[in-house]
Design an enzyme around this catalytic site. Structure first.
Site, mmCIF file in Angstrom:
data_model
loop_
_atom_site.group_PDB
_atom_site.id
_atom_site.type_symbol
_atom_site.label_atom_id
_atom_site.label_comp_id
_atom_site.label_asym_id
_atom_site.label_seq_id
_atom_site.Cartn_x
_atom_site.Cartn_y
_atom_site.Cartn_z
ATOM 1 N N LYS A 116 5.958 -12.679 -2.728
ATOM 2 C CA LYS A 116 6.695 -11.514 -2.483
ATOM 3 C C LYS A 116 8.040 -11.302 -1.990
ATOM 4 O O LYS A 116 8.687 -10.560 -2.423
ATOM 5 C CB LYS A 116 5.681 -10.710 -1.301
ATOM 6 C CG LYS A 116 4.297 -10.391 -1.462
ATOM 7 C CD LYS A 116 3.467 -10.339 -0.456
ATOM 8 C CE LYS A 116 3.518 -9.007 -0.002
ATOM 9 N NZ LYS A 116 2.670 -8.444 1.206
ATOM 10 N N LYS A 158 6.533 -11.131 7.325
ATOM 11 C CA LYS A 158 5.537 -10.920 6.037
ATOM 12 C C LYS A 158 5.402 -12.477 5.299
ATOM 13 O O LYS A 158 6.286 -13.022 5.210
ATOM 14 C CB LYS A 158 5.671 -9.863 5.194
ATOM 15 C CG LYS A 158 5.532 -8.442 5.713
ATOM 16 C CD LYS A 158 5.873 -7.462 4.588
ATOM 17 C CE LYS A 158 5.220 -6.473 4.378
ATOM 18 N NZ LYS A 158 5.680 -5.272 3.151
ATOM 19 N N GLY A 164 -3.754 -8.297 0.437
ATOM 20 C CA GLY A 164 -4.964 -7.902 1.251
ATOM 21 C C GLY A 164 -4.687 -7.566 2.654
ATOM 22 O O GLY A 164 -5.528 -7.238 3.442
ATOM 23 N N GLU A 200 10.864 -7.624 7.087
ATOM 24 C CA GLU A 200 11.513 -6.293 6.762
ATOM 25 C C GLU A 200 11.662 -5.401 7.956
ATOM 26 O O GLU A 200 10.944 -5.645 8.865
ATOM 27 C CB GLU A 200 10.386 -5.745 5.869
ATOM 28 C CG GLU A 200 10.561 -6.179 4.399
ATOM 29 C CD GLU A 200 9.399 -5.509 3.464
ATOM 30 O OE1 GLU A 200 8.362 -4.806 4.194
ATOM 31 O OE2 GLU A 200 9.183 -5.739 2.395
ATOM 32 N N ILE A 203 8.922 0.237 9.008
ATOM 33 C CA ILE A 203 9.131 1.644 9.041
ATOM 34 C C ILE A 203 8.186 2.230 9.730
ATOM 35 O O ILE A 203 6.815 2.154 9.692
ATOM 36 C CB ILE A 203 9.076 2.065 7.473
ATOM 37 C CG1 ILE A 203 9.930 1.496 6.929
ATOM 38 C CG2 ILE A 203 9.274 3.511 7.268
ATOM 39 C CD1 ILE A 203 10.188 1.500 5.516
ATOM 40 N N ASN A 290 1.300 -5.408 -7.500
ATOM 41 C CA ASN A 290 0.156 -6.161 -7.837
ATOM 42 C C ASN A 290 -0.118 -6.121 -9.518
ATOM 43 O O ASN A 290 0.078 -5.175 -10.132
ATOM 44 C CB ASN A 290 -1.026 -5.323 -7.214
ATOM 45 C CG ASN A 290 -1.041 -5.527 -5.820
ATOM 46 O OD1 ASN A 290 -0.585 -6.549 -5.075
ATOM 47 N ND2 ASN A 290 -1.174 -4.276 -4.989
ATOM 48 N N ARG A 292 -2.392 -6.551 -11.493
ATOM 49 C CA ARG A 292 -3.898 -6.683 -11.935
ATOM 50 C C ARG A 292 -4.407 -5.200 -11.784
ATOM 51 O O ARG A 292 -3.488 -4.444 -11.425
ATOM 52 C CB ARG A 292 -4.768 -7.434 -10.943
ATOM 53 C CG ARG A 292 -4.364 -7.088 -9.493
ATOM 54 C CD ARG A 292 -5.197 -7.493 -8.413
ATOM 55 N NE ARG A 292 -4.872 -7.449 -7.164
ATOM 56 C CZ ARG A 292 -5.030 -6.184 -6.349
ATOM 57 N NH1 ARG A 292 -5.343 -4.983 -6.913
ATOM 58 N NH2 ARG A 292 -4.454 -6.170 -5.185
HETATM 59 P P1 ADP Z 1 -0.485 -6.719 1.155
HETATM 60 O O1 ADP Z 1 0.154 -7.381 -0.097
HETATM 61 O O2 ADP Z 1 -1.072 -7.414 2.057
HETATM 62 O O3 ADP Z 1 -1.230 -5.646 0.665
HETATM 63 P P2 ADP Z 1 1.884 -4.974 1.465
HETATM 64 O O4 ADP Z 1 3.251 -5.490 1.656
HETATM 65 O O5 ADP Z 1 1.438 -4.224 0.530
HETATM 66 O O6 ADP Z 1 0.559 -6.155 1.889
HETATM 67 O O7 ADP Z 1 1.688 -3.960 2.776
HETATM 68 C C1 ADP Z 1 0.319 -3.419 3.005
HETATM 69 C C2 ADP Z 1 0.536 -2.208 4.203
HETATM 70 O O8 ADP Z 1 1.398 -2.603 5.451
HETATM 71 C C3 ADP Z 1 1.490 -1.057 3.672
HETATM 72 O O9 ADP Z 1 0.697 -0.277 2.617
HETATM 73 C C4 ADP Z 1 1.668 -0.632 4.819
HETATM 74 O O10 ADP Z 1 0.860 0.367 5.466
HETATM 75 C C5 ADP Z 1 2.071 -1.589 5.842
HETATM 76 N N1 ADP Z 1 3.478 -2.057 5.657
HETATM 77 C C6 ADP Z 1 3.891 -3.116 4.865
HETATM 78 N N2 ADP Z 1 5.335 -3.304 5.080
HETATM 79 C C7 ADP Z 1 5.648 -2.406 5.769
HETATM 80 C C8 ADP Z 1 7.111 -1.924 6.466
HETATM 81 N N3 ADP Z 1 8.122 -2.642 6.029
HETATM 82 N N4 ADP Z 1 6.999 -0.823 7.478
HETATM 83 C C9 ADP Z 1 5.812 -0.465 7.777
HETATM 84 N N5 ADP Z 1 4.610 -0.565 7.281
HETATM 85 C C10 ADP Z 1 4.650 -1.729 6.508
#
Ligand code: ADP
Length: 449
Positions: A116, A158, A164, A200, A203, A290, A292
């Site tokens: 990521k 992260k 997931g 990050e 937000i 993603n 897929r």
């Molecule tokens: P995964 O790969 O585990 O699905 P993501 O990076 O897609 O993780 O993030 C999943 C969810 O986590 C997002 O839809 C959001 O709700 C929350 N999230 C991720 N990054 C942030 C951020 N920088 N600020 C606030 N919420 C976040």
């Protein structure tokens, strides 16, 4: 075109892929674990091979077993569905080495986006804006302090190999930073075999908005509009819809054009989803891609008329995009509820035997599910047992339709998230399109009746 495809998955998505193959006149091979012997995907495939015990690591994630099943049955291609091996670059490589087409992007692209932190750098170079964050992987305590000083609080740590909704930690105060980092990193190592973390800006009230894309092997790439996926529990989606009530036609077009341009530069092929967060002032930032098909792909299918699984198969077989999708016309509004076998308030999984399964039907209603009366939901896998998807001419009609479909969906014997879905659909803020990723917390916290 392929003669025979192995479906390396279970549950509703395995059945969904089998449906697409049947419509294309392609034979299918199901693989199953001992716990899934009586599953519908096994019943509806032309052939079926048992690939091991219930535990996913010994069956659905077991690459040698899946490849042996593909070789014994002499398939041309493998569709990985979502989850399990779908974003495993090594699996895609092994397929290639075995001269079996992996229905998805190239192993190189899967690898790029699966990391990521690297994905953030690649899409930035290709013109997308990412959430402000650390410069790459956080290196030691000094790197952590420097990143936090640059980003400010709150921030989110992260796992670079995460997915997931797992491997994330929100940090609000400097005094919690080091302990959170150490805990998250060791959790990431245990869950994903990789301790790398990045950070990050957190937000506070984001909306999750994502774009569906399709690219062929001849350099054409398109987007099929966006999906709104802000209704989440524990960072996992519960309700998705298309289009998003939060963006207007101009934003949709502008961001869509940027997505297509970026992915053309990267050389993306097959289906994929580019995920963004939108903050309160309307700024949109990339979070991940993603590589897929997604669980929520049906909402896009209903508003575009494109069968995304068929498109994936046709593109993997070398067809041009315009032949794989036909002409695309956007119309109406679609909503999906993910029905999980779990307690609707605590989210504790609820495995067991389904005694009654009465799915709704009628105009504009689609149910993607491998569940049925007398089916046993095993405790080993994901808790999602059905996707209820509706389409209306506009958002209002779709909401009304979803409400009545939820009312008429009867599942007994196990607990499901249906009562929670009913509350979501009845909520005035949901109806007004006024929500962010904390909607469920508020719903359960403020009026947890
Ligand atoms: P995964 O790969 O585990 O699905 P993501 O990076 O897609 O993780 O993030 C999943 C969810 O986590 C997002 O839809 C959001 O709700 C929350 N999230 C991720 N990054 C942030 C951020 N920088 N600020 C606030 N919420 C976040």
């Amino acid at each position: 075109m392929f003669q025979k495809i192995l479906v390396a998955n279970r549950g509703e998505i395995a059945l969904r892929v089998i449906c697409a193959c049947k419509e294309l006149g392609i034979s299918t091979v199901a693989v199953y674990s001992e716990a899934d012997r009586n599953s519908l995907h096994v019943r509806f495939a032309d052939e079926a091979v048992c690939i091991g015990p219930a535990r996913s690591s010994e069956s659905y994630l077991n690459i040698p077993q899946v490849i042996s099943a593909a070789e014994i049955t002499n398939v041309d291609a493998i569709h990985p569905g979502y989850g399990f091996l779908s974003e495993n670059a090594n699996f895609a490589k092994v397929c290639e080495a075995s001269e079996i087409t992996f229905i998805g992007p190239t192993p190189e692209i899967i690898e790029m986006m699966g990391d990521k932190d690297r994905a953030r750098r690649e899409v930035r170079a290709a013109g997308l804006v990412t959430v402000p964050g650390s410069d790459g992987i956080i290196q030691g305590e000094e790197g952590l302090a420097a990143s936090a000083a640059k980003i400010g609080y709150p921030l989110i740590l992260k796992a670079s190999a995460g997915g997931g909704g797992r491997g994330m930690r929100i940090v609000r105060r400097v005094e919690d930073l080091l302990a959170a980092f150490q805990a998250a990193s060791s959790e990431a190592y245990q869950a994903f075999g990789n301790p790398d973390m990045y950070a990050e800006k957190f937000i506070e009230h984001p909306r999750h908005i994502e774009y569906q894309v399709l690219g062929d092997q001849h350099g054409h790439i398109i987007h099929l509009g966006e999906r709104e996926c802000s209704i989440q529990r524990r960072h996992q989606k519960l309700v998705e819809e298309s289009p998003s009530p939060a963006i207007d036609a101009k934003q949709r077009k502008d961001l869509g054009a940027k997505v297509v341009k970026a992915l053309s530069k990267i050389g993306y092929t097959n289906a994929g989803t580019v995920e963004f967060l939108m903050d309160e002032d309307g700024s949109i930032y990339f979070i991940e891609m993603n590589t897929r098909i997604q669980v929520e792909h049906p909402v896009t299918e209903l508003v575009t008329g494109v069968d995304l699984i068929k498109a994936q198969i046709r593109i993997a077989a070398g067809e041009h995009l315009q032949d794989a999708t036909g002409e695309i016309h956007f119309s109406g509004h679609a909503i999906e509820c993910r029905i999980n076998a779990e307690d609707p308030e605590t989210f504790v999984p609820s495995a067991g035997r389904i005694t009654t399964f009465q799915a709704p039907g009628g105009t504009g209603v689609r149910v993607d599910s491998a569940a049925h009366a007398d089916a046993v939901i095993p405790p080993y896998y994901d808790s999602m047992i059905a996707k209820l998807i509706v389409k209306g001419r506009d958002r209002g009609e779709a909401i009304g339709r979803m409400k009545r479909a939820l009312e008429m969906f009867v599942i007994e014997g196990i607990r499901t998230s249906i009562p929670l879905h009913r509350r979501i659909l009845a909520d005035p803020d949901f109806a007004a399109g006024r929500f962010d990723t904390h909607f469920i917390d508020r719903l359960l916290g403020t009026n947890g009746k």
